[in-house]
Design an enzyme around this catalytic site. Structure first.
Site, mmCIF file in Angstrom:
data_model
loop_
_atom_site.group_PDB
_atom_site.id
_atom_site.type_symbol
_atom_site.label_atom_id
_atom_site.label_comp_id
_atom_site.label_asym_id
_atom_site.label_seq_id
_atom_site.Cartn_x
_atom_site.Cartn_y
_atom_site.Cartn_z
ATOM 1 N N THR B 138 -17.517 -11.065 9.211
ATOM 2 C CA THR B 138 -17.515 -10.421 10.536
ATOM 3 C C THR B 138 -18.929 -10.275 11.102
ATOM 4 O O THR B 138 -19.901 -10.128 10.377
ATOM 5 C CB THR B 138 -16.870 -9.026 10.451
ATOM 6 N N SER B 144 -12.436 -9.883 13.395
ATOM 7 C CA SER B 144 -11.862 -10.928 12.567
ATOM 8 C C SER B 144 -11.503 -12.165 13.397
ATOM 9 O O SER B 144 -10.805 -13.044 12.934
ATOM 10 C CB SER B 144 -10.642 -10.399 11.820
ATOM 11 N N GLN B 376 7.731 23.674 6.243
ATOM 12 C CA GLN B 376 6.832 23.017 5.289
ATOM 13 C C GLN B 376 7.577 21.856 4.619
ATOM 14 O O GLN B 376 7.044 20.751 4.514
ATOM 15 C CB GLN B 376 6.372 24.045 4.239
ATOM 16 N N ARG B 379 8.079 18.646 6.627
ATOM 17 C CA ARG B 379 6.890 17.825 6.845
ATOM 18 C C ARG B 379 6.420 17.206 5.525
ATOM 19 O O ARG B 379 5.944 16.076 5.494
ATOM 20 C CB ARG B 379 5.762 18.674 7.451
ATOM 21 N N THR B 468 -7.429 -1.015 9.711
ATOM 22 C CA THR B 468 -8.136 -1.996 10.534
ATOM 23 C C THR B 468 -8.420 -3.287 9.774
ATOM 24 O O THR B 468 -8.269 -4.371 10.308
ATOM 25 C CB THR B 468 -9.477 -1.381 11.030
ATOM 26 N N GLU B 470 -8.228 -6.463 7.094
ATOM 27 C CA GLU B 470 -7.148 -7.413 6.776
ATOM 28 C C GLU B 470 -6.066 -7.419 7.858
ATOM 29 O O GLU B 470 -4.880 -7.496 7.575
ATOM 30 C CB GLU B 470 -6.519 -7.073 5.406
ATOM 31 N N ASP B 472 -5.674 -5.819 12.026
ATOM 32 C CA ASP B 472 -5.385 -4.561 12.709
ATOM 33 C C ASP B 472 -3.877 -4.324 12.706
ATOM 34 O O ASP B 472 -3.084 -5.238 12.916
ATOM 35 C CB ASP B 472 -5.893 -4.663 14.152
#
Lengths: 709, 709
Positions: B138, B144, B376, B379, B468, B470, B472
Site C-alpha cells: 500500500t 489496496s 444486560q 445485549r 479494513t 484484506e 474493506d
C-alpha cells in the site's frame, strides 16, 4: 502547495449561502460571532497547540493540560471575558481539564445547595480560583446508585463537627474529574449519620426506590431518581422526596493551600489511564479515601436540610424549581455537545471523502472521489443529517429549559414528567448515535482514519463516556418507556402534553395507515411525522398490552425491558424528526439555506425509517411497498446532498485547530501533511531504533543465546 | 483476599462439563492441549507482562516489544517449538510485532511467488531471521487499489538491474507493519517497466478491472481482484489474468545488515501513532521512499512472470492453485481471530457482570448482580452466542480451505467463485460484528470499562483494523452481492453449489411462508434455517429485479449498492446460522455440552431474526405475529443461558494474562485489584503533580499575571 484550496471546486458547487447557513447552525448572528471570535482566539494562540498531545507521556500530558488551563484562565481574566465567552473559550481549547469540573459542577452545586451564608463564604473563593473544587459522588463499588454510597458523615455534637469516613474499600470515591491531582476541595456526597441514625433513604421511600430500581435495573443518577420517585408518589411533599434521595453534600478540604499536600486522613490520587491517546487522560479522574476526617458543621451544604448544633436534623422548604431546572439544563448541554462532536467527525469524513480518490479512473484520468460512491453516501450523509437534526433539537431543548423554569417558578409541575422523559430520551438517543457515528466516520476514512493524526480516534475516545455519565443510555430509555406506558394507561382521563401530545390521537394512529403511493409522496413532512407517530404510538400500546399480562407489573417491566427500550427509542426518534420539521416551518434566511436543510431533514427521517423498517412494518402502518418507495426516495436525496456536502460541513465553522485532523483540513491538502506529520513521531528521532542493538542485532547475528534479554 | 474464587457460586451453577466444552471450543483434545500449553508458557513467564504497556511512551513501548519478540524467538529456538506451537506462542504473547509480518507475509510471499532458486536463496536466511522482511504494497495515496500503485521498477538491461523509484509523494509506501524500524528487507510491489513499456493492467483487462472497480466502488485487494476478474472473464487464461493484475514483487534490502542504517536512496521511518494506548503502537507501521534504488534482476520474484537478461518479459505457467488457496486460508484465519477477539471481550464482560451488583437490594442484602437484568442479558448473551457461532464457522472454513485446495490441485475450479464469495462475506460479517461487539462489551462494563485496566479499550483499538485490511468490509459485501445476483440470474441453467445451494430451491423459498404458530415452534433448526434461506433468497431475487430495470447494469449496481450490501449480509448470516446448526448435528461429547450449544445456536439465530425483522417481514416470509413469537422465545432462551454464562466463558480457557483485564479476572476479585492498579499510574509517583508549582500555584495565589506560562 501551501495556500492552495484543494476543495475549491467542491465549494463552488454549493447551492446555498454558506455564511447564512453558519448563522442558522449557530442559532443567531450574535451566537455565531461570539463563537467565531472565541474559536479564532484559541486557534491563533500557539499555547493551545494540540498536535503533540497524543504522543506525550501521562505526566507530560497532565502538566501540559495544567499549562493550558492556566493560560486559558489568564486570557479570561486579562480580556475580562464574560461567563458565556469563557465557556466557549474552554470549549475550543478542547482539552478536558480540572477547570471543567470546578466551573461546571463544584460552583453550580454550591450555588444550588448552599445557604446564603455558605454561598457568601465559598463562591468568591471558588470564582477567583483561590480554591479548586471537584464533585465527589461516585464510589469504586457504586456508580450512580446513590442509595449504595457507603461514605459516611457522622455528626459529633461535642466538637460541632462531621467525621467523614470511608468504611470500606468499595466506598473509595472513584472517577471524579479533577480530584486526583488538581483539586484543593471536594464536594463529597456521604450518608449522614446524626445521633446514630442514618438520614438516608429508608422506610416507605426505601420501598419506592427499590421498586424503581428493580424496574430500571441499572444505576439511576440523583436527578433521575428524584423525578421518578416524584412521579411514583406524586402527592408526597417534594422536598421530603428530594432530601431523602440525596446523600448530603459536604465541602471537604483535601489538600493544603500552602504546599498542596493531602491533609491528614486524606488518601488521594489518580485512578489511572483511560481509553485512548491523549483524550480524557488530560483529566485527573481521582480516587479518594477518608480516615475519620473532621470538618466543621457549617461545611455541610444546608439549603435543603440542616443539622443543628444540638444534633437535630431538619429540612427546609426547598425552592425546588431550580433543582429540577438544572437537570433539564444539564441534559440540554449534553445534546448540544453531541451535535458538536458528531459534526466534527462528519466534517472530517466529508472533506476527506472529497479528497480521497479510489478507482473508476477513465482513460488514465484521476480516479473517482470516494464521496461519489453510493455506499459512502449512504453511510455518511445520514450522519451529516443527524448532526443538523441534533443541533436543532438541542436548540429546542434550550427553549424547553426556559419554559420548564418559568413554569416551576409559577409552581406549575404539570409538564415536568414529560420534560424529564423527553430530556432523558434525547440524551440517550443523541449520545449513542454520536458515539457510533464518530466510529463510523473513522471507518469512512479508510485506513488513514486509524492514524491518530486523523483526529477521529481521540474524538471517539474522549466522547464515549457521554453514553454512561448522567444516566446510562439504556437505563434512560427504560425510564422513558415507563413514562410512555403510564401515559398510555392514563389516556382515558389525562391529556398527554408536549412531546407526547400525539398520544391523544392514539385511536386514529392505531387505525389509519400510511397513504403514500409514489416515491414523491414521501417528500411530505406531514406523512413522515405521522409515520413516526403511528410507529411510536403502536409500539407503546403494544408494550402496555404485554405488560398487562403480568400479575406483578414490575416483573413484567423487568422481563420486557428490551421491548420497552425499543418503544422508547421510537418515541425519541419521533421527537427529533418533528423538531427538525418544526424548525423548517420557521423563517430561515439566506439563499438556498432552508431548501438544503429540508433535504437533510428528509434524509434523516427516511434513513431512520429504512433502518427501523421492521417496526414500521410489524406495527402494520407501512406496507413493504411503501418502505421500498421510502428507500428509493432516500437514494435520490443523497444525490441532492452531494453537491452541497462540503459547504454543509463548512457551515459548522470549525477551525483546523478545533477539528484537530489532517484528513479534515479545510484546504484538503492531506497527503503532504500526513507525510510531514509522520516524521514527528518519537520513533523517528533516530535512524536506528532504541533497543535494536539489544534485541534485534543478536537475532540477525544469530547470537541470541548469549544476549541479555 | 488472594486465592479466593469470588465466582465459585457461578461456576457451581453450570449445567455442563466445562472441560469437555473446552475441547469442543478448541476443536479437538490435541488442539486444546497445544493451545493450553502455549498459553501457560506465556502467562507464567514474567518477560511477557502486559500491564504497564499502555503507560509506556512510544519509544519505550517499541523497545519493549523488540524485547518480547526476541524473548519469544529465543523460546521457540531453545524449546525447538514446531511451527504450529510457535504460532500459538506468538498469539498468546499478544503484542503486535514485526515478527507477525516477517512470518505471516514476507516468508509466505517468497514461498508462493519465488522460483525454486529464489526460495533456496532467501528462505533459509529469513527462517533463521538473519534478515527481517516486511510486505510493502500500500501507498500513501493508494490503499489496496493495486492498479493505482505508483512505485516503479524499471529494468536496466545494461546493468541487469531494476531501478526502484518513488516518483511522487503519494507513491510513498505507507502502512506496512515492521517496515518503519525493524525490517532489513521488504517485498516491494511496483509497476514493472521493461523497454519503456508498462507491464501493468492494460488493454482489455484494463476495461474489465475498471468495470469491476466502478461496481465495487472501493479498493479491492489483490486476491479479490484476481478472483473477480477470473469470474468476469472465465475463459481467459488464468495465469494471464493473474500476472496482469498484480504489480510485480521485488525483494529490496532497506537497511545495512551491519549497522542497520538505511541504505543509500532509501528513506524509511514510522508513520506515527495509531488508535489507542499500547494497542497497535507496538508495531512500526512504516513509510518508505525510493530514490532510484538499484537491485539485481534476480530479486524480482519470478515464479509468475520473468524478465530475462535481454529485457524480455515472459510469463510462466503458474501453479495457480496455491495462490488461490492462500486467499481462502488468510480469510479463514481472520474469521478465527474474530472469534478469539470477541470471546475475550465477552469473557471480560460476562465475568464482571456477575461480580458487579447494582440496585435491587432487599432488606439490606446484597444488591442484584448486573447479569440478572434482562437488558444486560439481551445485549451480552447474543455476543456470547456470536463468539461460539464464529468459532464454529471458522472451523468449517478450515475444512473449506482443505477442500478448495484439493479441488484446485485436481484442476477443479467449479467451487472457487462460491468459496471466494463465502470467505469474503464471512470475513466482513465476523470482523464487523466483533469490532462492534467489543465496544458493546465495554459499555456493558459501565464506567469501569473505560479504564485501560479493563483491557477492553486496548482490545478494541488493536482489533478494528481487521474491518479494513484484506478488503474493506463494505466492499467485500458488494462482491458477495455481485456473486449472488449472478447466481440468481443463472439459476435456469447452472446448479448453485456450496453455501448457495439453497438458491436451487428458490421457487419454494419464494412461495412457502413460515409455519411457526407457537413460541415452542421456534426451537426447530429446520424452521430457523428455512427462515434465513427464504429471507436471503428473496432479497437476492429482489435485487436482481431492481437491477434489471437499469439499462447499464454497472450503473444499476452502483446505484443500488446499499440494497445489495443488505442482501449480501442476509446471505452471510444464513451461512453462519446453518454452519452452527450443522455443527450440532455432529457428535459432541461431554455432559450437557451439546444442549448448551443448542441454546446458544437458537439465541444467535433468533437474535438476528429480531434485529433484522424488517427484512423477514418485508419479504413476506414472516408475519408480525411470528416475529413476536420469536422474540418471546428469545427471552426464555436468555434465562436458560444465565446459569451457564460463567462456565461458557470459562470454556474459552483464557489465562488472566491473555485476557489482560482486571474486570475479567478469573477469580472475580475486581475492586481491590482496581484500587491497587490505580496507584501504579505515573501521575501518582508524587503527591504533588509535576506542573503544580508552575501552573496551579500561581492561580491559587492570584499571581498569574507574573507567572511564566
Amino acid at each position: 502547495m501551501e495556500g492552495v484550496d484543494y476543495l475549491i471546486d467542491e465549494r463552488k458547487k454549493a447551492q446555498f449561502d454558506v455564511e447564512a447557513m453558519k448563522v442558522a447552525w449557530a442559532g443567531s448572528r450574535e451566537a455565531f460571532e461570539l463563537s467565531d471570535r472565541m474559536a479564532k482566539l484559541v486557534a491563533n494562540d500557539p499555547a493551545f497547540e494540540k498536535f503533540t498531545r497524543p504522543m506525550l507521556s501521562r505526566k507530560e500530558l497532565f502538566k501540559n493540560t495544567l499549562r493550558k488551563a492556566a493560560h486559558g484562565w489568564k486570557l479570561i481574566v486579562d480580556l475580562r471575558l464574560t461567563e458565556e465567552e469563557a465557556k466557549w473559550l474552554r470549549l475550543y481549547i478542547d482539552e478536558p481539564a480540572y477547570t471543567d469540573l470546578h466551573w461546571g459542577m463544584f460552583i453550580p452545586a454550591i450555588e444550588g445547595q448552599g445557604t446564603e451564608e455558605q454561598k457568601k463564604k465559598w463562591l468568591p473563593l471558588a470564582r477567583r480560583m483561590q480554591i479548586i473544587g471537584c464533585y465527589a459522588q461516585t464510589e469504586l463499588g457504586h456508580g450512580s446508585n446513590v442509595q449504595g454510597l457507603e461514605t459516611t458523615a457522622t455528626f459529633d455534637p461535642q466538637a460541632d463537627e462531621f467525621v467523614i469516613h470511608s468504611p470500606t474499600l468499595t466506598s473509595s470515591k472513584w472517577w471524579p474529574g479533577g480530584l486526583g491531582k488538581a483539586s484543593t476541595h471536594a464536594l463529597v456526597y456521604a450518608r449522614l449519620i446524626v445521633g446514630g441514625e442514618f438520614h438516608g433513604v429508608h422506610g416507605t421511600l426505601r420501598k419506592l426506590v427499590s421498586s424503581l430500581n428493580s424496574a430500571v435495573g441499572k444505576p439511576v443518577s440523583n436527578c433521575i431518581a428524584v423525578v421518578c420517585i416524584y412521579r411514583l408518589c406524586g402527592k408526597m411533599n417534594l422536598s421530603i422526596v428530594y432530601h431523602r434521595c440525596f446523600n448530603e453534600g459536604f465541602i471537604v478540604q483535601l489538600r493544603s493551600l500552602e504546599d498542596h499536600l493531602p491533609l491528614p486522613g486524606i488518601t488521594v490520587g489518580d485512578i489511572g489511564l483511560k481509553f485512548g491517546n491523549g483524550a480524557y487522560n488530560t483529566m485527573d479522574n481521582g480516587v479518594l479515601r477518608f480516615d475519620h476526617v473532621r470538618i466543621p458543621r457549617d461545611q455541610m451544604l444546608m439549603r435543603v436540610a440542616q443539622v443543628t448544633k444540638e444534633g437535630k436534623f431538619r429540612q427546609s422548604d426547598v425552592p425546588r424549581q431550580l433543582l429540577y431546572g438544572t437537570m433539564v439544563y444539564v441534559r440540554q448541554t449534553i445534546v448540544s455537545d453531541a451535535s458538536k462532536a458528531l459534526s466534527r467527525a462528519v466534517c472530517i469524513a466529508t472533506r476527506y471523502s472529497a479528497v480521497r480518490r479510489q478507482f473508476g479512473s477513465r482513460n488514465g484520468g484521476p480516479e473517482t472521489q470516494v464521496i461519489d460512491y453510493k455506499t459512502q453516501q449512504s453511510r455518511l450523509f445520514p450522519l451529516l443529517a443527524s448532526a443538523y437534526a441534533f443541533r436543532f433539537v438541542g436548540e429546542w431543548l434550550k427553549w424547553l429549559y426556559t419554559d420548564v423554569k418559568q413554569r416551576l417558578e409559577a409552581n406549575d409541575f404539570s409538564t415536568l414528567p414529560e420534560a424529564h422523559a423527553c430530556t432523558a430520551g434525547l440524551k440517550s438517543l443523541t449520545t449513542t448515535a454520536t458515539a457510533d457515528g464518530i466510529e463510523e466516520c473513522r471507518k469512512l476514512c479508510g485506513g488513514h482514519g486509524y492514524l491518530v493524526s486523523s483526529g477521529l480516534p481521540e474524538l471517539f475516545a474522549v466522547y464515549i463516556p457521554a453514553c454512561t455519565y448522567e444516566g446510562d443510555n439504556v437505563v434512560l430509555l427504560l425510564q422513558v418507556a415507563r413514562f410512555l406506558v403510564k401515559t398510555v394507561s392514563e389516556l382515558g382521563y389525562k391529556q398527554p402534553v408536549g412531546t407526547t401530545a400525539y398520544m391523544g390521537r392514539v385511536a386514529a394512529l392505531m387505525q389509519n395507515n400510511c397513504t403514500v403511493r409514489t416515491v414523491e409522496d414521501w417528500l411530505n413532512p406531514g406523512a413522515i411525522v405521522e409515520a413516526f407517530e403511528a410507529r411510536a404510538a403502536r409500539m407503546s400500546v403494544a408494550c402496555g398490552r404485554q405488560l398487562a399480562k403480568f400479575e406483578n407489573p414490575e416483573e413484567g417491566f423487568a422481563e420486557l425491558a428490551s421491548d420497552l427500550v425499543e418503544a422508547a427509542l421510537a418515541h425519541c426518534q419521533l421527537i427529533v424528526v418533528s423538531k427538525f420539521v418544526e424548525k423548517l416551518q420557521q423563517d430561515i434566511p439566506g439563499k438556498g439555506v432552508k431548501q438544503s436543510l429540508e433535504i437533510l431533514c428528509y434524509v434523516y427521517a427516511l434513513f431512520l425509517l429504512h433502518k427501523h423498517q421492521g417496526e414500521f412494518l410489524a406495527t402494520g402502518y407501512l406496507t413493504p411497498k411503501q418502505a421500498v418507495l421510502a428507500n428509493e426516495q432516500l437514494r435520490t436525496l443523497y444525490s441532492k446532498v452531494r453537491p452541497n456536502a462540503i459547504a454543509l460541513v463548512d457551515s459548522f465553522n470549525y477551525t483546523d485547530h478545533y477539528l484537530g485532523s489532517i484528513l479534515g483540513r479545510y484546504d484538503g491538502n492531506v497527503y503532504p501533511k500526513l507525510y510531514e506529520a509522520a516524521w514527528q513521531d518519537p520513533l523517528n528521532d533516530s535512524d536506528v531504533a532504541d533497543g535494536f542493538h539489544q534485541y534485534v542485532q543478536p537475532i540477525l547475528k544469530q547470537k541470541l543465546h548469549s544476549a541479555k534479554l
